[in-house]
Design a protein around this motif. Structure first.
Motif, short mmCIF file in Angstrom:
data_model
loop_
_atom_site.label_atom_id
_atom_site.label_comp_id
_atom_site.label_asym_id
_atom_site.label_seq_id
_atom_site.Cartn_x
_atom_site.Cartn_y
_atom_site.Cartn_z
N ASP A 667 0.84 -1.20 0.00
CA ASP A 667 0.00 0.00 0.00
C ASP A 667 0.87 1.25 0.00
O ASP A 667 1.88 1.32 0.72
N VAL A 668 0.47 2.26 -0.78
CA VAL A 668 1.24 3.51 -0.84
C VAL A 668 1.25 4.22 0.50
O VAL A 668 2.12 5.05 0.77
N ARG A 669 0.28 3.91 1.37
CA ARG A 669 0.28 4.53 2.70
C ARG A 669 1.53 4.20 3.48
O ARG A 669 1.99 4.98 4.32
N TRP A 670 2.09 3.02 3.21
CA TRP A 670 3.25 2.57 4.00
C TRP A 670 4.56 3.15 3.47
O TRP A 670 5.62 2.77 3.93
N LYS A 671 4.47 4.04 2.48
CA LYS A 671 5.69 4.74 2.05
C LYS A 671 6.09 5.79 3.08
O LYS A 671 7.27 6.09 3.23
N ARG A 672 5.12 6.35 3.79
CA ARG A 672 5.40 7.42 4.74
C ARG A 672 5.50 6.92 6.17
O ARG A 672 6.16 7.54 6.99
N ARG A 673 4.83 5.83 6.47
CA ARG A 673 4.88 5.29 7.83
C ARG A 673 4.80 3.77 7.75
O ARG A 673 4.18 3.24 6.83
N PRO A 674 5.41 3.05 8.69
CA PRO A 674 5.39 1.59 8.63
C PRO A 674 4.00 1.04 8.93
O PRO A 674 3.21 1.68 9.64
N PRO A 675 3.66 -0.12 8.37
CA PRO A 675 2.36 -0.74 8.66
C PRO A 675 2.18 -0.93 10.15
O PRO A 675 3.12 -1.33 10.85
#
Length: 867
Positions: A667-675
């Motif tokens: 997911d692109v969300r995990w580019k800025r913060r870890p899952p």
């Protein structure tokens, strides 16, 4: 030329020092010129030997475990040190043209073993590894798949597989399948090969042809692993020259073949990215920015001088001391830092705007005194001895607020704060010595056809008349400034922070655009996480890496992690190998009986008309992989010459063994913060395991940076307050100057929000910088109004003109950054321009409103002085 003795008994020590500097420079101007020239020559020589640092990681803070782990992992495993080559097919072209180009291109690249270590562009396991793999194939099998293997090795399954092989030989593609049939007649390879081909890292490639193709077949990816480090720019230049030359030679050879058959023009294009290409692009952009910032800001500042003073001499008075101060700063940069990076390269433009303020204010005082009828000596003494007091305080406060940036743990901001703070002091020193010397030579010694006094002029576009307006309508002005501060302060409170590290990279380089295209074509942004285990022995480290794989399975099953890559791809965990060995041993009289399997296999070959001797090698390997004697170890891979492959995953030194597992979130969300929960699940409190990555350090930076920025602003305010109290010796005057400054900074932040901008790792410290810039404006006005007893006289308006011009030159210098190559620095320049404008506004309005005498007569604008 002699001068009347200054009244030293009536002045303080600071003023005595300034008057001595003025007298020395005026009486020994030739010596001052000679010393300045020698200093500039030496500084240029040292500055030319500066190194360029293009690694954005060097701008990150030290001392944080996750950040340190990330930097160490990159250094240990060289995981991001690839030259990435993207081949793009032309119109009416497709995979065939790309593959032909890639094969010939790689053949040329691999000829230079001093530059190129390996090129990955297709699925082709190393032959030495395949030999080891075939001999120990079952050890690479996941234990839970043993029942499937047992079914595959049953008598009916063996006979069915050989019958299918016979049928395949009768098909039109038999020539393609015959080799595969001899090397894997029982069709066991699909059980194992997924282990090798399943984890292709971040890239979603189409392996149907065996090449790293995009899903649409129009792009082919090549990962070139050079022998040197990407931060060695000399190596990068040799590498890229060789690679580009090889690409052109490949194109020429293939084009010649097409021409012979009259098949048109080869349309394959070659693009480059990765750390090696980025490093060269970044270094070129840094050089470009330094030159652009230096020369364009010098041009902008000089144009303003010409517009406002209308004298060529004024250009020299501004530019010469500023050039000397800039050169001396490069010399300090060489001795203290030894290198320049994308962040610190901005200091040339900032200094151009900041360093000239002192010349403006001092020369404006000289113009005022000369037009009032004073001779050259009296004018320069007033210029240095009186106005120099404000310059002295302004230089110290400006430098102090920039030095406050040095509390930041971000290397780029530390460098920038140190360089500008030091540069301001050096520019101030150069101005104090050179300006009296230059004026003495030009207007006192050199013969002139036109009286220089008649040419003295200062244009400020009438903005200085805000001062008498503010004095006459003090309560209205105070109310308006308070309302604007409150309204824009509310907007400032809504500002958001852009924590993306990408803003520190240039988005104008070719390598950046290629990287974006790869993300679009291959579904990857080249961002990943790393789970690094630390063991005292190889066995301990391998065991920990195996635990990582087990704990990772849940996140793979739930599609949080799309793929992973580890040494266990090539070396299964010892515990898994032993489980397989136990199952094989227990099944010797059953599903894994070597003799039964061999007997059934041979009979099936005979029954289907195959020659037994064609399968002798396979029979020998089958006997071996069905009865493994011991688990495989790293040494087995080393003995096969696969040390180069292991370097990507394993690092051994005196401190122990470190093994990395690469994780690729989906997911692109995990580019800025870890899952959520991933790090805790993988580490489980074990200090021997560290999970890091760009998203992890992004989270750390989001915590570190705002705290550093707040401390920087607080420290900057404290420095300004202390220095103002020491200079003014009045709490009332100090609070007036601070009120103007704080109001200007709050307005600046509100304007930033209104413009739709965000704070980032660069421009967030503009507030600290503006503390030093904006306070200068009020310092000069407060000093002058204190001398005049709060009267609005012509001398105050001359000072107002100087403040206006100082702000305009700041804007010219800062504005240069808005045209640079780095998004963060472009926003830095834009925010700084806003801060200069708002602080100029509050200094011309709030300071006179708070300091002017209450009598209306004194607040009336005086008539303009006679020319």
């Amino acid at each position: 030329m002699s001068s009347p003795a200054p009244p030293e008994k009536r002045v303080g020590g600071k003023q005595r020092l300034l008057l001595r500097i003025e007298r020395f420079s005026r009486n020994h101007y030739k010596l001052v010129f000679l010393m300045a020239a020698l200093a500039v020559v030496a500084a240029i020589f040292l500055g030319s030997r500066l190194k360029l640092e293009s690694d954005v990681l060097e701008l990150f803070p030290e001392g944080n475990r996750n950040v340190t782990a990330f930097k160490e992992a990159l250094r240990d495993f060289g995981s991001v040190d690839y030259l990435i080559v993207l081949l793009e097919a032309g119109e009416d072209e497709g995979p065939d043209e790309l593959e032909d180009f890639a094969d010939l291109f790689v053949e040329r690249l691999e000829q230079d073993t001093e530059l190129i270590e390996i090129v990955e562009y297709r699925f082709r396991p190393d032959e030495r590894f395949l030999e080891l793999f075939y001999e120990n194939a079952l050890l690479f099998l996941a234990p839970e798949r043993l029942p499937e293997l047992a079914e595959k090795l049953s008598d009916p399954a063996i006979r069915q597989q050989i019958r299918e092989n016979r049928q395949s030989l009768a098909s039109p593609t038999s020539s393609l399948t015959e080799g595969v049939m001899v090397s894997d007649p029982l069709g066991l390879m699909p059980f194992f090969v997924n282990r090798l081909a399943g984890n292709r890292g971040a890239f979603k490639v189409d392996l149907s042809d065996g090449y790293y193709l995009s899903r649409d077949g129009q792009n082919l990816l090549m990962l070139v692993k050079p022998t040197g480090h990407s931060q060695d720019l000399d190596f990068d230049e040799r590498l890229m020259a060789f690679v580009r030359r090889s690409a052109e030679e490949t194109r020429a050879e293939l084009q010649q073949e097409l021409t012979e058959y009259d098949e048109g023009t080869l349309g394959v294009t070659v693009h480059y990215t990765g750390n090696y290409a980025i490093a060269l692009d970044e270094s070129a952009l840094i050089k470009q920015d330094i030159k652009f910032n230096l020369f364009f800001s010098l041009f902008a500042v000089s144009a303003l001088y010409w517009l406002c003073y209308r004298r060529f001499a004024a250009l020299l008075y501004s530019s010469v001391p500023l050039a000397v101060g800039q050169a001396l700063t490069f010399a300090v940069l060489f001795f203290v830092l030894g290198q320049i990076n994308a962040s610190s390269s901005a200091f040339t433009a900032l200094l151009m705007g900041l360093g000239t303020d002192f010349t403006i204010v001092m020369y404006a005082r000289y113009v005022e005194e000369r037009r009032a009828g004073k001779n050259l000596v009296q004018a320069t003494e007033a210029m240095v001895g009186e106005t120099g007091l404000g310059v002295f305080t302004g230089a110290i406060t400006s430098a102090g607020t920039f030095y406050a940036m040095c509390i930041s743990r971000f290397r780029g901001l530390w460098d920038l704060g140190f360089l500008i703070g030091t540069g301001i002091l050096l520019c101030a020193v150069a101005i104090l010595f050179l300006l009296p010397a230059m004026i003495t030579w030009n207007e006192g010694v050199r013969r002139r056809k036109v009286d220089s006094v008649r040419k003295l002029h200062l244009q400020s576009f009438g903005l200085e008349y805000l001062i008498p307006f503010s004095a006459r309508h003090r309560w209205l002005v105070i109310a308006v400034v308070a309302a604007l501060t409150a309204g824009l302060g509310y907007m400032a409170n809504q500002l958001e922070f852009d924590d993306s590290v990408r803003s520190l990279r240039s988005n104008r380089s070719d390598a950046y655009r290629v990287q974006e295209k790869i993300g679009e074509k291959f579904g990857a942004q080249l961002s990943y996480m790393m789970a690094v285990v630390y063991g005292k022995t190889t066995e301990e480290a391998i065991e920990l890496a195996g635990q990582i794989e087990q704990r990772l399975q849940h996140y793979i099953d739930t599609d949080v992690i799309g793929s992973h890559d580890s040494v266990l791809t090539y070396l299964p965990a010892e515990a898994d190998q032993r489980r397989v060995m136990r199952a094989l041993d227990e099944g010797k009289q059953g599903p894994f009986d070597p003799q039964r399997i061999r007997r059934t296999f041979v009979r099936a070959l005979e029954a289907n008309g195959f020659r037994i001797e064609a399968f002798d090698d396979y029979l020998a390997r089958m006997e071996q992989f069905l009865t493994p004697q011991r688990p495989l170890a790293l040494d087995d891979l080393q003995e096969k010459g696969l040390g180069r492959l292991l370097d990507r995953y394993v690092k051994k030194d005196d401190q122990g063994v470190r093994i990395v597992t690469y994780l690729f979130p989906t997911d692109v969300r995990w580019k800025r913060r870890p899952p959520p929960g991933l790090i805790a699940a993988l580490t489980q409190g074990d200090e021997r395991i560290v999970v890091t990555g760009t998203n992890v350090i992004g989270r750390e930076l989001r915590e570190i940076f705002p705290r550093d920025a707040r401390y920087g602003v607080m420290l900057g305010l404290a420095i300004v307050f202390v220095l103002l109290v020491l200079d003014f010796r009045s709490l009332r005057l100090t609070l007036i100057a601070l009120a103007q400054l704080i109001s200007g900074v709050v307005m600046m932040l509100g304007l930033v929000k209104l413009m739709g901008m965000q704070l980032n790792y660069a421009n967030a410290f503009v507030a600290t910088m503006i503390l030093g810039v904006g306070i200068d404006y009020s310092i000069h006005l407060v000093h002058r109004m204190s001398w005049s007893g709060g009267r609005i006289d012509s001398g105050l308006l001359e000072t107002g003109k100087a403040v206006v011009l100082a702000a305009l030159t700041n804007i010219a210098g800062f504005g240069t950054l808005a045209f640079g190559n780095y998004p963060a620095l472009r926003s830095f320049g834009t925010v700084a321009v806003c801060g200069s404008l708002t602080c100029l506004f509050t200094s011309l309005t709030l300071v006179p409103a708070l300091m002017a005498k209450r009598k209306g007569d004194n607040a009336k604008p005086p008539p303009p002085p006679a020319a």
